[in-house]
Design a protein around this motif. Structure first.
Motif, PDB file in Angstrom:
ATOM      1  N   PHE A 115      45.057  34.785  22.811  1.00  0.00           N
ATOM      2  CA  PHE A 115      46.452  35.134  22.924  1.00  0.00           C
ATOM      3  C   PHE A 115      47.221  34.610  22.131  1.00  0.00           C
ATOM      4  O   PHE A 115      48.571  35.709  21.401  1.00  0.00           O
ATOM      5  N   ARG A 116      47.059  33.596  21.465  1.00  0.00           N
ATOM      6  CA  ARG A 116      47.741  33.486  20.325  1.00  0.00           C
ATOM      7  C   ARG A 116      48.432  33.327  19.081  1.00  0.00           C
ATOM      8  O   ARG A 116      49.004  33.975  18.721  1.00  0.00           O
ATOM      9  N   ALA A 117      46.889  34.367  18.566  1.00  0.00           N
ATOM     10  CA  ALA A 117      46.664  35.482  17.676  1.00  0.00           C
ATOM     11  C   ALA A 117      47.775  36.744  18.143  1.00  0.00           C
ATOM     12  O   ALA A 117      48.178  37.459  17.548  1.00  0.00           O
ATOM     13  N   LEU A 118      47.234  36.881  19.344  1.00  0.00           N
ATOM     14  CA  LEU A 118      48.026  37.874  19.751  1.00  0.00           C
ATOM     15  C   LEU A 118      49.863  38.492  19.671  1.00  0.00           C
ATOM     16  O   LEU A 118      50.235  39.321  18.839  1.00  0.00           O
ATOM     17  N   GLU A 123      53.954  39.336  17.109  1.00  0.00           N
ATOM     18  CA  GLU A 123      55.427  39.094  15.939  1.00  0.00           C
ATOM     19  C   GLU A 123      55.748  40.444  15.031  1.00  0.00           C
ATOM     20  O   GLU A 123      56.500  40.351  14.335  1.00  0.00           O
ATOM     21  N   ASP A 124      54.179  40.753  14.699  1.00  0.00           N
ATOM     22  CA  ASP A 124      53.801  40.750  12.785  1.00  0.00           C
ATOM     23  C   ASP A 124      54.554  42.167  12.475  1.00  0.00           C
ATOM     24  O   ASP A 124      54.589  43.323  12.038  1.00  0.00           O
ATOM     25  N   MET A 125      54.373  43.112  14.215  1.00  0.00           N
ATOM     26  CA  MET A 125      54.248  44.037  14.514  1.00  0.00           C
ATOM     27  C   MET A 125      56.065  44.662  14.834  1.00  0.00           C
ATOM     28  O   MET A 125      56.369  45.571  14.660  1.00  0.00           O
ATOM     29  N   LYS A 126      57.089  43.695  14.480  1.00  0.00           N
ATOM     30  CA  LYS A 126      58.177  43.583  15.278  1.00  0.00           C
ATOM     31  C   LYS A 126      58.698  44.375  16.419  1.00  0.00           C
ATOM     32  O   LYS A 126      59.425  44.835  17.143  1.00  0.00           O
ATOM     33  N   ARG A 399      53.438  50.151  23.754  1.00  0.00           N
ATOM     34  CA  ARG A 399      52.732  49.337  22.050  1.00  0.00           C
ATOM     35  C   ARG A 399      52.539  48.005  22.727  1.00  0.00           C
ATOM     36  O   ARG A 399      51.141  48.057  22.115  1.00  0.00           O
ATOM     37  N   VAL A 400      52.682  46.416  23.372  1.00  0.00           N
ATOM     38  CA  VAL A 400      51.965  45.914  23.160  1.00  0.00           C
ATOM     39  C   VAL A 400      51.072  46.231  24.373  1.00  0.00           C
ATOM     40  O   VAL A 400      49.894  45.163  24.048  1.00  0.00           O
ATOM     41  N   ALA A 401      50.576  47.295  25.053  1.00  0.00           N
ATOM     42  CA  ALA A 401      49.329  47.081  26.346  1.00  0.00           C
ATOM     43  C   ALA A 401      48.967  47.103  25.917  1.00  0.00           C
ATOM     44  O   ALA A 401      47.709  45.901  26.497  1.00  0.00           O
TER      45      ALA A 401
END
Length: 445
Positions: A115-118, A123-126, A399-401
């Protein structure tokens, strides 16, 4: 105290430059009492006992994480982590011993790591960057509805049809204002927390007549510990309604303050119609007075002054009061059905001390998206994503779903999505099920 050992009655702050004392979870677990709270963030141990009352989110919110690893909650709630860490430094008393896991208990360490990697990928995907155009449109259409409702009465007169239509439009405006202040409360619009707080005071106070502090006080607890009795105010509703594990408890103890086996029926009488009009109005006013939130009180007063001055010339005193009640009752129906369709049918009970992801997924589900559902619910149909990433602007939930779905599939976790009408009906089904469980325990145990 350089190694793992029995802590003294009160550990002092770690001295700069000195080796940090180390603690095991067994020691930390003992510090979850009123006036004695420790918590762990990023493997560092903090004594928040004296500071909790100064916590901007309230002592209850931070206290709910006593003797736990609060790393993911810490990241979820705060915008500028480096800024907040400055306040944590004086509270630092040690760190977890090297052999200790980062979380206490039988938690899924791989799930936490994934989850922390997700989160980092988001964050990287803004995905935490807000669209000014999106939120400007939301505010604009709220203000437009306020003006439209007044124009209807001004041009057509205070007859039943124009009044009913105006009340309906104002109720939608109030519902959308709930959603917008909710975004601001989670600091998901502006990059600076202060701008979010000021804007929330305007929307919550001038457009709705409520206190932003009151809302944040109760709502952040809901996010920290969703569907946990005595930690989530939204489900601590006994003895009026029995939810989840409270049904069995009340039945075994032969408690019958109301006919709980009929709560799915009296829910229609006292739930949706009265929550905003009665419960929220009283609770909100009491909070502002007891906590001396005078600025919020002035903001709320400005709403009532604007509303009554706008409609008093058309209705007179009795009429404008009736008009106000009509708007609040309609708004209250929206609030109850939309906010509870994702939670009441899910697991409700006492603290299980789960990791962040598991606790949020156990208490939430999604509703199938559509342009109407997304707008009407303020994107709360993406409740799973909202609870995992409360600071994320809602227009990025879709987008994150897919990333969240993949995480759930990898770890065998339920990612539940329902049709809109099914989600609404499930509220009543859940109340009936809880009432039946209570009756069975009441009669047979």
């Amino acid at each position: 105290m350089g190694g793992v050992g029995e802590p003294g009655p009160r550990e002092g702050p770690a001295q700069p430059g000195a080796p940090l004392p180390t603690f095991c979870w067994e020691q930390i677990r003992a510090h979850d009492q009123p006036g004695d709270k420790w918590l762990v963030i990023e493997r560092r141990v903090y004594d928040i006992s004296r500071w909790a009352q100064r916590h901007p989110g309230g002592s209850r919110l931070i206290g709910h994480h006593g003797a736990e690893d609060a790393t993911d909650a810490f990241r979820a709630f705060h915008q500028d982590l480096n800024f907040v860490r400055k306040f944590l430094q004086p509270l630092l008393i040690g760190e977890l011993a090297p052999e200790e896991p980062s979380q206490d208990g039988p938690l899924n360490a791989q799930l936490v790591e994934d989850f922390r990697a997700l989160y980092q990928a988001a964050e990287d995907m803004k995905l935490f960057d807000a669209s000014p155009t999106f939120f400007a449109f939301l505010l604009g259409h709220i203000l437009a509805m306020e003006v439209l409702a007044w124009l209807l009465i001004y041009l057509l007169g205070p007859g039943w049809v124009p009044s009913a239509l105006a009340a309906f439009i104002l109720a939608i405006s109030q519902a959308q204002s709930w959603c917008l202040q909710h975004d601001l409360g989670h600091a998901s619009i502006f990059k600076k927390s202060r701008w979010n707080h000021v804007a929330q005071k305007f929307v919550m106070g001038q457009l709705k007549g409520f206190s932003a502090h009151w809302w944040n006080f109760r709502h952040f607890q809901h996010h920290a510990k969703p569907n946990i009795f005595h930690k989530d105010p939204d489900v601590t509703v006994a003895p009026v309604f029995l939810l989840g594990e409270s049904s069995v408890e009340y039945g075994k103890k032969k408690r019958r303050y109301l006919p709980y086996n009929q709560q799915h029926l009296y829910f229609f009488l006292i739930g949706p119609p009265l929550l905003t009009l009665v419960n929220f109005e009283v609770e909100n006013l009491a909070y502002m007075l007891v906590c001396m939130q005078w600025a919020d009180l002035l903001w709320a007063a400005s709403f009532y002054a604007r509303f009554f001055l706008s409609y008093l010339p058309f209705y007179g005193v009795p009429g404008v009061l009736l008009f106000f009640v009509a708007v609040r009752v309609l708004e209250s129906h929206w609030f109850v059905w939309i906010t509870q369709m994702n939670h009441i049918p899910k697991e409700i009970g006492h603290e299980k001390h789960r990791d962040w992801v598991s606790s949020q997924l156990a208490a939430t589900c999604n509703v199938e998206p559509s342009l109407f559902t997304n707008w009407f619910s303020g994107h709360l149909n993406f409740q799973i994503e909202h609870h995992l990433f409360p600071r994320m602007p809602r227009h990025n939930y879709s987008r994150v779903a897919p990333l969240v779905k993949s995480l759930c599939a990898k770890h065998g976790l339920s990612y539940e999505v329902k049709p809109f009408l099914t989600a609404l009906v499930d509220i009543v089904r859940s109340l009936k099920k809880s009432g039946d469980i209570w009756l069975d325990a009441y009669l047979h145990q």
